[in-house]
Design an enzyme around this catalytic site. Structure first.
Site, PDB file in Angstrom:
ATOM      1  N   LYS A 162      56.077 -36.677 -19.532  1.00 17.83           N
ATOM      2  CA  LYS A 162      57.335 -36.108 -19.014  1.00 17.83           C
ATOM      3  C   LYS A 162      57.065 -35.717 -17.562  1.00 17.83           C
ATOM      4  CE  LYS A 162      59.780 -33.047 -18.119  1.00 17.83           C
ATOM      5  NZ  LYS A 162      60.358 -32.936 -16.753  1.00 17.83           N
ATOM      6  N   GLY A 186      51.417 -27.384 -13.664  1.00 15.85           N
ATOM      7  CA  GLY A 186      52.668 -26.841 -13.126  1.00 15.85           C
ATOM      8  C   GLY A 186      52.514 -25.357 -12.874  1.00 15.85           C
ATOM      9  N   THR A 230      55.675 -21.355 -16.404  1.00 11.04           N
ATOM     10  CA  THR A 230      55.916 -22.453 -17.354  1.00 11.04           C
ATOM     11  C   THR A 230      54.719 -22.632 -18.277  1.00 11.04           C
ATOM     12  OG1 THR A 230      57.190 -23.529 -15.617  1.00 11.04           O
ATOM     13  CG2 THR A 230      56.672 -24.864 -17.523  1.00 11.04           C
ATOM     14  N   GLU A 277      46.783 -26.530 -16.258  1.00  9.73           N
ATOM     15  CA  GLU A 277      46.355 -26.436 -14.852  1.00  9.73           C
ATOM     16  C   GLU A 277      47.493 -25.773 -14.113  1.00  9.73           C
ATOM     17  OE1 GLU A 277      43.645 -28.092 -13.428  1.00  9.73           O
ATOM     18  OE2 GLU A 277      43.011 -29.416 -15.049  1.00  9.73           O
ATOM     19  N   CYS A 309      48.333 -27.080  -5.442  1.00  7.70           N
ATOM     20  CA  CYS A 309      47.852 -25.844  -6.086  1.00  7.70           C
ATOM     21  C   CYS A 309      46.545 -25.368  -5.475  1.00  7.70           C
ATOM     22  CB  CYS A 309      47.708 -26.061  -7.589  1.00  7.70           C
ATOM     23  SG  CYS A 309      46.741 -27.524  -7.993  1.00  7.70           S
ATOM     24  N   GLU A 366      52.200 -16.723  -5.657  1.00  2.60           N
ATOM     25  CA  GLU A 366      52.094 -18.087  -5.162  1.00  2.60           C
ATOM     26  C   GLU A 366      53.392 -18.491  -4.459  1.00  2.60           C
ATOM     27  OE1 GLU A 366      52.017 -21.438  -7.961  1.00  2.60           O
ATOM     28  OE2 GLU A 366      50.347 -22.263  -6.818  1.00  2.60           O
TER      29      GLU A 366
HETATM   30  O1  TXE Z   1      57.338 -26.090 -11.821  1.00  3.83           O
HETATM   31  P1  TXE Z   1      57.297 -26.197 -13.385  1.00  3.83           P
HETATM   32  P2  TXE Z   1      58.556 -25.692 -10.875  1.00  3.83           P
HETATM   33  C1  TXE Z   1      54.222 -23.644  -9.051  1.00  3.83           C
HETATM   34  C2  TXE Z   1      54.771 -23.323  -7.694  1.00  3.83           C
HETATM   35  C3  TXE Z   1      56.237 -23.507  -7.876  1.00  3.83           C
HETATM   36  C4  TXE Z   1      56.415 -22.955  -9.269  1.00  3.83           C
HETATM   37  C5  TXE Z   1      57.632 -23.442  -9.983  1.00  3.83           C
HETATM   38  O2  TXE Z   1      54.515 -21.974  -7.384  1.00  3.83           O
HETATM   39  O3  TXE Z   1      57.002 -22.804  -6.949  1.00  3.83           O
HETATM   40  O4  TXE Z   1      55.273 -23.440  -9.946  1.00  3.83           O
HETATM   41  O5  TXE Z   1      57.767 -24.815  -9.818  1.00  3.83           O
HETATM   42  C6  TXE Z   1      58.124 -29.113 -16.764  1.00  3.83           C
HETATM   43  N1  TXE Z   1      58.440 -26.825 -21.364  1.00  3.83           N
HETATM   44  N2  TXE Z   1      53.762 -25.022  -9.181  1.00  3.83           N
HETATM   45  O6  TXE Z   1      59.537 -24.823 -11.550  1.00  3.83           O
HETATM   46  O7  TXE Z   1      58.525 -25.643 -14.000  1.00  3.83           O
HETATM   47  C7  TXE Z   1      58.919 -29.577 -15.581  1.00  3.83           C
HETATM   48  O8  TXE Z   1      60.009 -30.362 -15.982  1.00  3.83           O
HETATM   49  C8  TXE Z   1      57.815 -27.953 -21.013  1.00  3.83           C
HETATM   50  C9  TXE Z   1      52.349 -25.201  -9.194  1.00  3.83           C
HETATM   51  O9  TXE Z   1      59.046 -26.922 -10.276  1.00  3.83           O
HETATM   52  O10 TXE Z   1      56.011 -25.640 -13.804  1.00  3.83           O
HETATM   53  C10 TXE Z   1      57.875 -30.347 -14.807  1.00  3.83           C
HETATM   54  O11 TXE Z   1      57.705 -31.643 -15.376  1.00  3.83           O
HETATM   55  N3  TXE Z   1      57.819 -28.442 -19.746  1.00  3.83           N
HETATM   56  C11 TXE Z   1      51.956 -26.547  -9.520  1.00  3.83           C
HETATM   57  C12 TXE Z   1      56.602 -29.522 -15.022  1.00  3.83           C
HETATM   58  O12 TXE Z   1      56.884 -28.748 -16.190  1.00  3.83           O
HETATM   59  C13 TXE Z   1      58.471 -27.745 -18.814  1.00  3.83           C
HETATM   60  C14 TXE Z   1      52.831 -27.672  -9.336  1.00  3.83           C
HETATM   61  C15 TXE Z   1      56.240 -28.593 -13.882  1.00  3.83           C
HETATM   62  O13 TXE Z   1      57.340 -27.784 -13.564  1.00  3.83           O
HETATM   63  C16 TXE Z   1      59.140 -26.534 -19.125  1.00  3.83           C
HETATM   64  C17 TXE Z   1      54.233 -27.339  -9.390  1.00  3.83           C
HETATM   65  C18 TXE Z   1      59.098 -26.085 -20.467  1.00  3.83           C
HETATM   66  N4  TXE Z   1      59.694 -24.955 -20.858  1.00  3.83           N
HETATM   67  C19 TXE Z   1      54.634 -26.047  -9.285  1.00  3.83           C
HETATM   68  N5  TXE Z   1      59.695 -26.048 -17.991  1.00  3.83           N
HETATM   69  C20 TXE Z   1      50.512 -26.891  -9.599  1.00  3.83           C
HETATM   70  N6  TXE Z   1      49.738 -26.178 -10.415  1.00  3.83           N
HETATM   71  O14 TXE Z   1      50.082 -27.837  -8.966  1.00  3.83           O
HETATM   72  C21 TXE Z   1      59.393 -26.910 -17.001  1.00  3.83           C
HETATM   73  N7  TXE Z   1      58.668 -27.956 -17.488  1.00  3.83           N
END
Ligand code: TXE
Length: 485
Positions: free
Chosen positions: A173, A226, A230, A248, A282, A385
């Site tokens: 996904k 992510g 989340t 991660e 990240c 962050e």
């Molecule tokens: O990421 P999400 P978002 C951090 C960064 C950013 C914050 C939010 O600070 O501002 O996270 O970003 C899926 N069940 N990072 O909201 O939500 C979503 O569809 C299952 C750090 O964009 O974490 C996507 O495919 N899946 C980071 C993925 O999770 C779910 C990289 C990541 O999205 C879900 C990105 C759920 N309930 C953001 N909700 C890093 N560590 O590199 C969302 N998703």
């Protein structure tokens, strides 16, 4: 307008509900394609396809699995320009970056795990002269791979390649903000001869398609990259079903500069660490700590180097800084710059959207690389962050003080230390609470090393053997050979 479609059993299909989401080009702020708004029916269909493919794929000889993965790597390499262009349009990142860094890394991910699996071996333990134990490592079944938008193909393949190399089948996904290269990956998998159902890709919202995958009872393994919030939700959904998870998550990484550092390396290295991919990695070093006696000189050089970064159309060759990924993320990053001002910070460079963007990019989500001083290490801007082109610079007196700063957040993903003092480098490496410590470098990656975070930056390690262990189930077999006493 191009439509992204789900990839199930080797076929491109629309969501069961027939609904779509808009896909926006961050550099222009305009909708340029759409993607399926999948729900649990689509996830069910993909999981069923992955389950059906599992028996044959998991018993395919390793060398044959390896060959298919190597072919995928070759085809990704052949299509590098097309993929890099798609990634740049989809995520706002400079095309040059996608071409030189991220798509080549996706190629490497497949090549690395295609060969790693051939060399993967297991332990045996001799118990006195009574028995011998050996560990069987078998694929676990259907794996859920949830990946983010900042390094879309790089992080998707970082999960999918080891998962399927190890003999699992997968349902991925990708982020709803950057679905395009995942679509192309599906086509490439077909061309490479990956059997239908080994990789399935379901697009859509995290709260809908992502959540359906995480809580699916027949998906026993979930790997996620992510945000930390989340990650906590995924852990909550997975725990009662006893799933194996790897998370991660975010970081608030210290970049520590001692006065004895080679500043000709430390300054550009710190600029890289701060602003690569608009600060949306990240691993970015968003908290810069500089030893007091070098502080003024460092800040001058750092600000001058930051101002030289060219911000503009990601598709143009000379661009160093593109757009951040979405309107929502733009607002989040801007709110932290406002908060920094409220907390008493001084903005020495950047601070908002740039002037003079080309016509095409006027409504895009651009933020100048921003340098802030005058904040203490415990304020919100230095604790949370931001994940954008925003860094703070804070002075420190000695090792003890900077170690306290470095470890003084809930995160623990990575750190960089710039010093020419070897013993100090080792002391800091030992004392810093993070999954990775870089000495005199940043983002120098070897795919064999364990990769992951401590504290709120995650659970588990991926990379090399760690990934192959994560994606397999160890079973100990104990054979007694001693005669009865
Ligand atoms: O990421 P999400 P978002 C951090 C960064 C950013 C914050 C939010 O600070 O501002 O996270 O970003 C899926 N069940 N990072 O909201 O939500 C979503 O569809 C299952 C750090 O964009 O974490 C996507 O495919 N899946 C980071 C993925 O999770 C779910 C990289 C990541 O999205 C879900 C990105 C759920 N309930 C953001 N909700 C890093 N560590 O590199 C969302 N998703």
């Amino acid at each position: 307008m191009e439509s992204v479609r789900n990839f199930v059993s080797g076929e491109l299909v629309d969501a069961a509900g027939g609904r779509f989401l808009d896909n926006v080009e961050p550099a222009t702020g305009k909708v340029y394609s759409r993607l399926p708004d999948s729900d649990e029916r689509d996830v069910e269909r993909a999981v069923a396809a992955a389950e059906a493919a599992f028996p044959a794929w998991s018993s395919t000889p390793v060398e044959q699995r390896s060959k298919v993965l190597l072919r995928i790597a070759d085809l990704l390499e052949r299509d590098l320009d097309r993929l890099a262009h798609a990634e740049s349009v989809d995520g706002g990142k400079p095309l040059t970056r996608a071409r030189a860094g991220e798509i080549p890394r996706a190629v490497k991910n497949f090549r690395f795990f295609a060969t790693a699996i051939v060399h993967f071996s297991s332990e045996s333990h001799a118990t006195d002269r009574d028995a011998i134990n050996y560990t069987l490592r078998r694929p676990r079944g259907v794996v859920g791979c949830i990946s983010p938008w900042n390094l879309p193909l790089y992080l998707l393949t970082w999960k999918v390649a080891p998962a399927i190399a190890a003999g699992n089948t997968a349902v991925a996904k990708p982020s709803e903000l950057t679905p395009m290269t995942a679509l192309l990956l599906g086509e490439i998998c077909n061309e490479a001869g990956l059997p239908p159902g080994v990789l399935n890709i379901v697009h859509g919202l995290g709260s809908k398609a992502g959540a359906a995958l995480t809580k699916h009872p027949r998906v026993g393994t979930v790997t996620f990259t992510g945000g930390t919030v989340t990650g906590a939700e995924i852990a909550r959904a997975a725990a009662p079903l006893f799933k194996k998870i790897s998370l991660e998550l975010g970081g608030k990484n210290p970049n520590i500069v001692f006065a004895d550092a080679d500043m000709d390396r430390a300054v550009p290295g710190s600029v890289q660490a701060a602003f690569a991919n608009q600060g949306q990695i990240c691993l970015c070093g968003s908290r810069i700590f500089v030893e007091r006696r070098a502080y003024d000189a460092f800040v001058d050089r750092f600000v001058a180097a930051t101002r030289k970064l060219r911000i503009g159309d990601p598709l143009e060759d000379g661009t160093d800084q593109g757009a951040v990924v979405s309107r929502g993320h733009f607002d989040k990053v801007m709110s932290y710059i406002a908060l920094a001002r409220e907390e008493g910070g001084r903005v020495l460079a950047g601070g908002g959207p740039p002037e003079g963007l080309p016509e095409r990019c006027r409504a895009g989500f651009f933020i100048e690389p921003t340098v802030i001083t005058g904040l203490d290490a415990t304020c919100r801007v230095n604790q949370e962050e931001i994940f954008g082109p925003v860094v703070t610079v804070v002075p420190f007196e000695d090792e003890d003080e900077v170690l306290e700063y470095a470890n003084g957040t809930p995160y623990g993903l990575s750190a960089s230390v710039w010093t020419e003092n070897l013993a100090r480098a080792h002391r800091l490496a030992d004392g810093i609470e993070s999954g990775t410590v870089w000495i005199n470098c940043w983002l120098l990656r070897d795919l064999r090393v364990p990769f992951g975070g401590m504290k709120h930056s995650g659970v588990g390690r991926e990379g090399g053997e760690e990934a192959l262990r994560f994606f397999t189930e160890p079973k100990n077999v104990c054979i007694r050979y001693a005669r009865e006493p």
